[in-house]
Design a protein around this motif. Structure first.
Motif, PDB file in Angstrom:
ATOM      1  N   CYS A 184      -6.377   4.080 -12.543  1.00 26.75           N
ATOM      2  CA  CYS A 184      -7.080   4.409 -11.295  1.00 26.75           C
ATOM      3  C   CYS A 184      -8.474   4.944 -11.610  1.00 26.75           C
ATOM      4  O   CYS A 184      -9.440   4.621 -10.911  1.00 26.75           O
ATOM      5  CB  CYS A 184      -6.295   5.432 -10.477  1.00 26.75           C
ATOM      6  N   ASP A 225      -7.223   8.227  -3.431  1.00 29.83           N
ATOM      7  CA  ASP A 225      -6.716   7.119  -2.609  1.00 29.83           C
ATOM      8  C   ASP A 225      -5.975   6.089  -3.458  1.00 29.83           C
ATOM      9  O   ASP A 225      -4.895   5.629  -3.092  1.00 29.83           O
ATOM     10  CB  ASP A 225      -7.868   6.413  -1.880  1.00 29.83           C
ATOM     11  N   TYR A 226      -6.572   5.704  -4.570  1.00 33.75           N
ATOM     12  CA  TYR A 226      -5.956   4.718  -5.454  1.00 33.75           C
ATOM     13  C   TYR A 226      -4.619   5.243  -5.973  1.00 33.75           C
ATOM     14  O   TYR A 226      -3.617   4.532  -5.959  1.00 33.75           O
ATOM     15  CB  TYR A 226      -6.875   4.398  -6.639  1.00 33.75           C
ATOM     16  N   GLN A 250      -2.605   7.559  -4.781  1.00 30.90           N
ATOM     17  CA  GLN A 250      -1.596   7.631  -3.725  1.00 30.90           C
ATOM     18  C   GLN A 250      -1.084   6.243  -3.344  1.00 30.90           C
ATOM     19  O   GLN A 250       0.116   6.054  -3.138  1.00 30.90           O
ATOM     20  CB  GLN A 250      -2.160   8.329  -2.489  1.00 30.90           C
ATOM     21  N   GLU A 251      -1.973   5.283  -3.286  1.00 34.37           N
ATOM     22  CA  GLU A 251      -1.567   3.923  -2.937  1.00 34.37           C
ATOM     23  C   GLU A 251      -0.663   3.325  -4.020  1.00 34.37           C
ATOM     24  O   GLU A 251       0.312   2.637  -3.709  1.00 34.37           O
ATOM     25  CB  GLU A 251      -2.789   3.026  -2.712  1.00 34.37           C
ATOM     26  N   LEU A 296       2.760   4.890  -3.629  1.00 35.10           N
ATOM     27  CA  LEU A 296       3.407   4.330  -2.446  1.00 35.10           C
ATOM     28  C   LEU A 296       3.930   2.917  -2.724  1.00 35.10           C
ATOM     29  O   LEU A 296       5.064   2.582  -2.370  1.00 35.10           O
ATOM     30  CB  LEU A 296       2.434   4.310  -1.266  1.00 35.10           C
ATOM     31  N   GLN A 297       3.123   2.095  -3.382  1.00 35.20           N
ATOM     32  CA  GLN A 297       3.533   0.722  -3.665  1.00 35.20           C
ATOM     33  C   GLN A 297       4.688   0.669  -4.663  1.00 35.20           C
ATOM     34  O   GLN A 297       5.563  -0.192  -4.552  1.00 35.20           O
ATOM     35  CB  GLN A 297       2.353  -0.110  -4.166  1.00 35.20           C
ATOM     36  N   LYS A 345       7.678   1.564  -2.513  1.00 37.75           N
ATOM     37  CA  LYS A 345       8.022   0.489  -1.564  1.00 37.75           C
ATOM     38  C   LYS A 345       8.671  -0.701  -2.254  1.00 37.75           C
ATOM     39  O   LYS A 345       9.521  -1.368  -1.680  1.00 37.75           O
ATOM     40  CB  LYS A 345       6.765  -0.003  -0.841  1.00 37.75           C
ATOM     41  N   THR A 351       0.126  -0.948 -10.709  1.00 44.43           N
ATOM     42  CA  THR A 351      -1.098  -0.145 -10.716  1.00 44.43           C
ATOM     43  C   THR A 351      -2.322  -1.040 -10.804  1.00 44.43           C
ATOM     44  O   THR A 351      -3.282  -0.874 -10.041  1.00 44.43           O
ATOM     45  CB  THR A 351      -1.081   0.863 -11.890  1.00 44.43           C
ATOM     46  N   VAL A 395      -2.772  -2.960  -7.486  1.00 41.27           N
ATOM     47  CA  VAL A 395      -3.268  -2.083  -6.424  1.00 41.27           C
ATOM     48  C   VAL A 395      -4.742  -1.775  -6.648  1.00 41.27           C
ATOM     49  O   VAL A 395      -5.541  -1.857  -5.706  1.00 41.27           O
ATOM     50  CB  VAL A 395      -2.432  -0.778  -6.343  1.00 41.27           C
ATOM     51  N   CYS A 396      -5.107  -1.438  -7.870  1.00 41.29           N
ATOM     52  CA  CYS A 396      -6.507  -1.107  -8.157  1.00 41.29           C
ATOM     53  C   CYS A 396      -7.433  -2.283  -7.870  1.00 41.29           C
ATOM     54  O   CYS A 396      -8.489  -2.111  -7.258  1.00 41.29           O
ATOM     55  CB  CYS A 396      -6.664  -0.656  -9.609  1.00 41.29           C
ATOM     56  N   MET A 430      -7.604  -2.825  -4.042  1.00 40.50           N
ATOM     57  CA  MET A 430      -8.397  -1.788  -3.382  1.00 40.50           C
ATOM     58  C   MET A 430      -9.873  -1.928  -3.727  1.00 40.50           C
ATOM     59  O   MET A 430     -10.732  -1.670  -2.880  1.00 40.50           O
ATOM     60  CB  MET A 430      -7.867  -0.408  -3.731  1.00 40.50           C
TER      61      MET A 430
END
Length: 159
Positions: free
Chosen positions: A21, A33-34, A36-37, A40-41, A44, A63, A66-67, A70
């Motif tokens: 991140c 933000d990264y 936390q996302e 969360l992912q 999920k 990771t 997501v990065c 985002m």
């Protein structure tokens, strides 16, 4: 997300999540933000883990995905992000070391896949693990890492 899940599945891999991140962000606001996302992912999609690789490899892939996702979204909103960056006045521990700041600034200038490879390398991951996460052939990882090191030296020292 339960506290048990966080402690059992996120905390042991928190270091690599933070480092990846950090490689894709340049301020504390975006970093949070990264991070936390990513958490969360992971939560999920926990039921999608098929044990075909190690849990850590799966966490790296989530990771990284997501990065990169985002970052693409963030590029669409650069004007807003610049205003936010100017308003942030406090720094976390992750942003206080000047040498690390220089290193991460240089890493952010690398192509996306090179960012992931060098962060994994700095995390002391084996070439095999780096190959699994990046989807590259293990035989090319060593050469790729050497080229990335040269790029980083050029970015940092201008040579």
């Amino acid at each position: 997300m339960s506290e048990d899940f966080y402690i059992k599945y996120i905390v042991p891999h928190k270091g690599i999540i933070i480092k990846l991140c950090r490689a894709y962000t340049d301020n504390e606001f975006d970093f949070e933000d990264y991070f936390q996302e990513v958490c969360l992912q992971i939560w999920k999609s926990k039921n999608n883990f098929k044990s075909q690789s190690k849990w850590s490899t799966w966490v790296y892939r989530i990771t990284l995905n997501v990065c990169m996702t985002m970052l693409k979204k963030q590029k669409k909103h650069t004007e807003i992000n610049k205003m936010i960056q100017n308003d942030i006045s406090t720094e976390s521990e992750a942003f206080s070391n000047e040498e690390l700041q220089m290193l991460y600034a240089a890493i952010r200038k690398l192509p996306e896949i090179d960012k992931a490879i060098i962060v994994l390398y700095l995390e002391d991951k084996s070439y095999k693990e780096i190959a699994e996460v990046s989807g590259m052939n293990i035989s090319t990882i060593g050469a790729r890492i050497n080229r990335i090191k040269v790029k980083l030296k050029t970015i940092i020292y201008g040579k």
